[in-house]
Design an enzyme around this catalytic site. Structure first.
Site, PDB file in Angstrom:
ATOM      1  N   ASP A  81     -31.415  40.302  -4.893  1.00 45.51           N
ATOM      2  CA  ASP A  81     -31.208  39.188  -5.043  1.00 45.51           C
ATOM      3  C   ASP A  81     -31.716  38.208  -4.160  1.00 45.51           C
ATOM      4  O   ASP A  81     -31.012  39.148  -2.696  1.00 45.51           O
ATOM      5  CB  ASP A  81     -29.803  38.032  -5.732  1.00 45.51           C
ATOM      6  CG  ASP A  81     -30.423  36.317  -5.871  1.00 45.51           C
ATOM      7  OD1 ASP A  81     -31.404  35.740  -6.531  1.00 45.51           O
ATOM      8  OD2 ASP A  81     -29.136  35.565  -5.181  1.00 45.51           O
ATOM      9  N   GLU A 121     -32.162  34.547  -1.532  1.00 42.44           N
ATOM     10  CA  GLU A 121     -32.143  32.937  -1.503  1.00 42.44           C
ATOM     11  C   GLU A 121     -33.355  32.490   0.097  1.00 42.44           C
ATOM     12  O   GLU A 121     -33.273  33.318   0.718  1.00 42.44           O
ATOM     13  CB  GLU A 121     -31.343  32.602  -0.400  1.00 42.44           C
ATOM     14  CG  GLU A 121     -29.979  32.602  -1.869  1.00 42.44           C
ATOM     15  CD  GLU A 121     -29.482  31.724  -3.111  1.00 42.44           C
ATOM     16  OE1 GLU A 121     -30.871  30.854  -3.389  1.00 42.44           O
ATOM     17  OE2 GLU A 121     -29.332  32.514  -3.845  1.00 42.44           O
ATOM     18  N   HIS A 129     -28.062  26.290  -1.631  1.00 42.43           N
ATOM     19  CA  HIS A 129     -27.514  27.556  -1.138  1.00 42.43           C
ATOM     20  C   HIS A 129     -26.417  27.242  -0.555  1.00 42.43           C
ATOM     21  O   HIS A 129     -25.987  28.243   0.291  1.00 42.43           O
ATOM     22  CB  HIS A 129     -28.190  28.963  -0.901  1.00 42.43           C
ATOM     23  CG  HIS A 129     -29.571  27.761   0.250  1.00 42.43           C
ATOM     24  ND1 HIS A 129     -29.035  27.668   1.024  1.00 42.43           N
ATOM     25  CD2 HIS A 129     -31.243  28.497  -0.390  1.00 42.43           C
ATOM     26  CE1 HIS A 129     -30.446  27.551   1.496  1.00 42.43           C
ATOM     27  NE2 HIS A 129     -31.047  27.801   1.229  1.00 42.43           N
ATOM     28  N   HIS A 154     -25.609  29.403  -5.014  1.00 38.97           N
ATOM     29  CA  HIS A 154     -26.373  30.581  -5.487  1.00 38.97           C
ATOM     30  C   HIS A 154     -26.049  31.500  -3.921  1.00 38.97           C
ATOM     31  O   HIS A 154     -25.809  31.025  -2.508  1.00 38.97           O
ATOM     32  CB  HIS A 154     -27.745  30.180  -5.447  1.00 38.97           C
ATOM     33  CG  HIS A 154     -28.079  29.634  -6.850  1.00 38.97           C
ATOM     34  ND1 HIS A 154     -29.244  29.807  -7.660  1.00 38.97           N
ATOM     35  CD2 HIS A 154     -27.318  28.475  -7.472  1.00 38.97           C
ATOM     36  CE1 HIS A 154     -29.139  29.311  -8.705  1.00 38.97           C
ATOM     37  NE2 HIS A 154     -28.208  28.536  -8.673  1.00 38.97           N
ATOM     38  N   ASP A 193     -24.705  37.036  -6.786  1.00 34.81           N
ATOM     39  CA  ASP A 193     -25.440  36.946  -7.136  1.00 34.81           C
ATOM     40  C   ASP A 193     -25.763  37.909  -8.548  1.00 34.81           C
ATOM     41  O   ASP A 193     -26.119  38.660  -9.220  1.00 34.81           O
ATOM     42  CB  ASP A 193     -26.881  35.747  -7.182  1.00 34.81           C
ATOM     43  CG  ASP A 193     -26.018  34.279  -7.443  1.00 34.81           C
ATOM     44  OD1 ASP A 193     -25.146  33.716  -8.137  1.00 34.81           O
ATOM     45  OD2 ASP A 193     -27.498  32.999  -7.503  1.00 34.81           O
TER      46      ASP A 193
END
Length: 237
Positions: free
Chosen positions: A9, A11, A59, A155, A160
């Site tokens: 994942d 960001e 985030h 997040h 995640d």
């Protein structure tokens, strides 16, 4: 051949990557033969640009926090070594792959994620096929499969990825992750193997009890009720 998967994942500063938005965090979790090994890759990145307000609200990674973090070029070799040859599991893979490819394209030697990873699997596409017309965000899937995501107030790429590992296993077979027993140094699979009771090969045969006439008639009558009017029962009596 050992099956190695990396649940991944990212960001970002915002979206899309085509507008110059950059990565601010990468998180990845290793699975081998559908078991989380405990090996992870995680880093925050200095994106060399400001974070959009909308992305910050998602985030919580501020410009001040990211200012002293390494740049993508500083961590790329370690990251690519971690994912090399593995199947990548990503939720909404097009988004993350697009950003990673954009970061790789900025480097002197260029390249694409597909040049390094074995393959990419989009867990969102799997969820949409399995649950059409329903919400298939990570949070929605956690609720559907009773996976604890209470720590996910914002997040975060590594958190995640850890949650997605559980979701992916539930989506593709129902198996949850098998952790490791830190006290004894053995995984759950060793405990399960130790608890299996083997029956002796020379044991007496099991007694078979057959249904009597009355029970067979009742069963046949019940099967008839499962069929539609004017059609035979779906299974033979």
């Amino acid at each position: 051949m050992t099956e190695r998967q990396i649940v991944l994942d990212t960001e970002t500063t915002g979206m899309p990557a085509a507008d110059g938005h950059r990565l601010v965090e990468i998180g990845a979790v290793e699975m081998i033969e559908r078991r989380v090994t405990g090996k992870t890759f995680h880093c925050y990145l200095n994106p060399e640009r400001l974070v959009d307000e909308g992305a910050f609200n998602v985030h919580g990674l501020s410009d001040a926090f990211l200012a002293d973090k390494p740049k993508f070029a500083d961590v790329v070799d370690e990251f690519l070594a971690f994912i090399a040859g593995a199947e990548l599991i990503i939720h909404n893979a097009e988004f993350d792959v697009g950003f990673l490819d954009a970061e790789l394209a900025r480097l002197a030697n260029g390249g694409r994620l597909a040049d390094v990873a074995g393959s990419v699997t989009d867990s969102l596409a799997i969820a949409r096929k399995k649950h059409p017309g329903q919400r298939n965000s990570l949070d929605a899937l956690c609720r559907r499969y009773s996976i604890d995501n209470s720590a996910r107030t914002l997040h975060g790429a590594l958190l995640d990825s850890e949650i997605l590992a559980d979701v992916y296993l539930a989506l593709t077979g129902g198996q949850k992750t098998l952790g490791f027993d830190s006290e004894h140094g053995q995984g759950d699979e060793h405990k399960q193997a130790a608890s299996i009771i083997r029956l002796p090969a020379d044991r007496p045969p099991l007694r078979v009890i057959t249904a009597n006439e009355e029970e067979r008639a009742a069963h046949a009558a019940w099967l008839v009720t499962l069929g539609k009017e004017g059609e035979p029962a779906p299974w033979p009596a």
